[in-house]
Design an enzyme around this catalytic site. Structure first.
Site, PDB file in Angstrom:
ATOM      1  N   HIS A  46       0.844  -1.199   0.000  1.00  0.00           N
ATOM      2  CA  HIS A  46       0.000   0.000   0.000  1.00  0.00           C
ATOM      3  C   HIS A  46       0.881   1.251   0.000  1.00  0.00           C
ATOM      4  CE1 HIS A  46      -3.834  -2.035   1.834  1.00  0.00           C
ATOM      5  NE2 HIS A  46      -3.472  -2.533   0.673  1.00  0.00           N
ATOM      6  N   GLU A  48       0.836   3.882   1.787  1.00  0.00           N
ATOM      7  CA  GLU A  48       1.264   4.343   3.112  1.00  0.00           C
ATOM      8  C   GLU A  48       2.459   3.543   3.632  1.00  0.00           C
ATOM      9  OE1 GLU A  48      -1.837   3.405   2.137  1.00  0.00           O
ATOM     10  OE2 GLU A  48      -3.303   4.008   3.640  1.00  0.00           O
ATOM     11  N   CYS A  76      -6.154   1.676   5.722  1.00  0.00           N
ATOM     12  CA  CYS A  76      -6.771   0.422   6.130  1.00  0.00           C
ATOM     13  C   CYS A  76      -6.228   0.040   7.505  1.00  0.00           C
ATOM     14  CB  CYS A  76      -6.454  -0.673   5.115  1.00  0.00           C
ATOM     15  SG  CYS A  76      -4.727  -1.180   5.148  1.00  0.00           S
ATOM     16  N   CYS A  79      -2.302  -0.403   7.496  1.00  0.00           N
ATOM     17  CA  CYS A  79      -1.550   0.859   7.447  1.00  0.00           C
ATOM     18  C   CYS A  79      -1.742   1.658   8.724  1.00  0.00           C
ATOM     19  CB  CYS A  79      -1.975   1.664   6.227  1.00  0.00           C
ATOM     20  SG  CYS A  79      -1.513   0.838   4.685  1.00  0.00           S
TER      21      CYS A  79
HETATM   22 ZN   LIG Z   1      -3.402   0.068   3.689  1.00  0.00          ZN
END
Ligand SMILES: [Zn+2]
Length: 136
Positions: A46, A48, A76, A79
């Site tokens: 991801h 992040e 999410c 993260c």
């Molecule tokens: Zn994430």
């Protein structure tokens, strides 16, 4: 947030879910990234997660105190957990993720981390919507 959106657009062009992130300290961008889960075949890639790693590399320390993360989509739970560990000072996100965002799933952000949501929300959300429309 505009720079995070540019990153998200890069992800969009690569057929990745369009999420972009930048990390800023003292008004200086020290990390920029976008989602690369397809390219890397890695569900942890991801935006992040990569931004956290590259910001920590830049700073030469694992904590991101004094840093602000700008991300186009609500983090999410993975993260949010990683951001918790980073002790980042501030998180600014654009669009909310009602289904898979950390809020819906009850994940905690570090109590000292300030969170601001809804920045350029419309632009961030539209990019996601047009991505998933293209997919169908
Ligand atoms: Zn994430």
């Amino acid at each position: 947030m505009k720079k995070a959106l540019q990153e998200a657009e890069m992800a969009f062009d690569k057929d990745e879910i369009p999420v972009g992130a930048v990390v800023v300290i003292d008004n200086k961008v020290i990390a920029r990234s976008h989602n690369l889960t397809e390219l890397l075949n890695d569900v942890t890639a991801h935006a992040e997660m990569q931004a956290i790693t590259s910001a920590a590399n830049f700073l030469g320390g694992k904590y991101l105190k004094g840093c602000t993360l700008y991300v186009t989509l609500e983090p999410c739970q993975m993260c949010a957990g990683a951001l918790y560990w980073s002790q980042i000072s501030k998180i600014v996100f654009g669009a909310s993720d009602e289904k898979r965002g950390y809020k819906a799933l009850g994940t905690q952000i570090h109590p000292k981390t300030e969170v601001i949501s809804g920045v350029l929300e419309k632009e961030c959300a539209e990019l996601m919507t047009s991505f998933f429309q293209k997919k169908r």
